[in-house]
Write a protein that holds these residues in place. Sequence first.
Motif, PDB file in Angstrom:
ATOM      1  N   THR A 253       0.820  -1.221   0.000  1.00  0.00           N
ATOM      2  CA  THR A 253       0.000   0.000   0.000  1.00  0.00           C
ATOM      3  C   THR A 253       0.849   1.264   0.000  1.00  0.00           C
ATOM      4  OG1 THR A 253      -0.191  -0.150   2.421  1.00  0.00           O
ATOM      5  CG2 THR A 253      -1.972  -1.102   1.108  1.00  0.00           C
ATOM      6  N   SER A 254       2.125   1.167   0.409  1.00  0.00           N
ATOM      7  CA  SER A 254       3.000   2.344   0.392  1.00  0.00           C
ATOM      8  C   SER A 254       3.801   2.447  -0.895  1.00  0.00           C
ATOM      9  CB  SER A 254       3.952   2.300   1.590  1.00  0.00           C
ATOM     10  OG  SER A 254       4.896   1.247   1.433  1.00  0.00           O
ATOM     11  N   GLY A 255       3.534   1.542  -1.824  1.00  0.00           N
ATOM     12  CA  GLY A 255       4.290   1.551  -3.065  1.00  0.00           C
ATOM     13  C   GLY A 255       5.735   1.153  -2.878  1.00  0.00           C
ATOM     14  N   GLY A 256       6.009   0.347  -1.877  1.00  0.00           N
ATOM     15  CA  GLY A 256       7.372  -0.121  -1.635  1.00  0.00           C
ATOM     16  C   GLY A 256       8.178   0.767  -0.714  1.00  0.00           C
ATOM     17  N   GLU A 257       7.570   1.836  -0.191  1.00  0.00           N
ATOM     18  CA  GLU A 257       8.317   2.750   0.674  1.00  0.00           C
ATOM     19  C   GLU A 257       8.423   2.245   2.108  1.00  0.00           C
ATOM     20  OE1 GLU A 257       6.701   6.643   0.414  1.00  0.00           O
ATOM     21  OE2 GLU A 257       7.000   6.819  -1.755  1.00  0.00           O
ATOM     22  N   MET A 258       7.526   1.358   2.516  1.00  0.00           N
ATOM     23  CA  MET A 258       7.564   0.799   3.867  1.00  0.00           C
ATOM     24  C   MET A 258       7.795  -0.705   3.772  1.00  0.00           C
ATOM     25  SD  MET A 258       4.392   2.787   5.686  1.00  0.00           S
ATOM     26  CE  MET A 258       4.667   1.884   7.221  1.00  0.00           C
ATOM     27  N   PRO A 259       8.567  -1.262   4.688  1.00  0.00           N
ATOM     28  CA  PRO A 259       8.826  -2.713   4.642  1.00  0.00           C
ATOM     29  C   PRO A 259       7.648  -3.497   5.202  1.00  0.00           C
ATOM     30  CG  PRO A 259       9.915  -1.755   6.538  1.00  0.00           C
ATOM     31  CD  PRO A 259       9.305  -0.592   5.772  1.00  0.00           C
ATOM     32  N   PRO A 260       7.585  -4.796   4.924  1.00  0.00           N
ATOM     33  CA  PRO A 260       6.603  -5.645   5.622  1.00  0.00           C
ATOM     34  C   PRO A 260       6.793  -5.499   7.131  1.00  0.00           C
ATOM     35  CG  PRO A 260       7.600  -6.838   3.810  1.00  0.00           C
ATOM     36  CD  PRO A 260       8.375  -5.555   3.946  1.00  0.00           C
ATOM     37  N   ALA A 261       5.687  -5.606   7.869  1.00  0.00           N
ATOM     38  CA  ALA A 261       5.761  -5.346   9.306  1.00  0.00           C
ATOM     39  C   ALA A 261       4.807  -6.257  10.069  1.00  0.00           C
ATOM     40  CB  ALA A 261       5.405  -3.877   9.585  1.00  0.00           C
ATOM     41  N   PRO A 262       5.131  -6.531  11.346  1.00  0.00           N
ATOM     42  CA  PRO A 262       4.203  -7.309  12.172  1.00  0.00           C
ATOM     43  C   PRO A 262       2.852  -6.604  12.264  1.00  0.00           C
ATOM     44  CG  PRO A 262       6.345  -7.122  13.240  1.00  0.00           C
ATOM     45  CD  PRO A 262       6.369  -6.198  12.060  1.00  0.00           C
ATOM     46  N   THR A 263       1.796  -7.365  12.041  1.00  0.00           N
ATOM     47  CA  THR A 263       0.444  -6.816  12.018  1.00  0.00           C
ATOM     48  C   THR A 263      -0.491  -7.721  12.822  1.00  0.00           C
ATOM     49  OG1 THR A 263       0.835  -5.897   9.812  1.00  0.00           O
ATOM     50  CG2 THR A 263      -1.458  -6.102  10.512  1.00  0.00           C
TER      51      THR A 263
END
Length: 203
Positions: A66-76
Amino acid sequence: MLRCSMNSANSTHNYFPMRLLLLTLALAVSSALVAQTRYLEPVFDDVTVTDTIRFQENVSVLPFITSGGEMPPAPTPTYMQVYTPTGDTEMERPCVIINGTGSYFPQLVGGGLFGKLDDSASVNTAKRFARMGYTAIVAEYRKGWNPISTNVDERTGSLLIASYRGLQDLRSLARFLRGSVAESGNPYGIDDDKLMVMGFGTG
């Protein structure tokens, strides 16, 4: 005449115990049939719904997508809601887990109208199961894949991985529920040997 009268009296005398016996048998059969309708048709009027419960936290690729690759995968965190028949005394109910649709995207992302715990199809299905005497759980699963890639292998691969993550989340939920029985006093009133899964669309 006297003899006929005596026979008539005896016949009448025997008729009432027979009628009482038949009535007793009819009531017993009716009671048995009523008892068997649980789990087959609604037998409770009201349903109790828990607050939203977090059952796991695991890495999601959705922030990256959703950030277009600007944010890494994260615990959710991943959540569920539990629906139970109000006033039920049975505390080891078969449990139905319901996964909603949403094309592996949250509601409104990618134009979708579904993908939340309160989707009407999931909620109404859970309430119907609860009224039939089950514990019903509407559960989330991690979402996210790349449907806009021009590379067909990437589109297919990311969708397959999204499906695999959904299966992982389902197994996590089963472990969470079994743990709640073994370690927390069975707060959701389930028989953890009777877990069933259904869903809509991608669910």
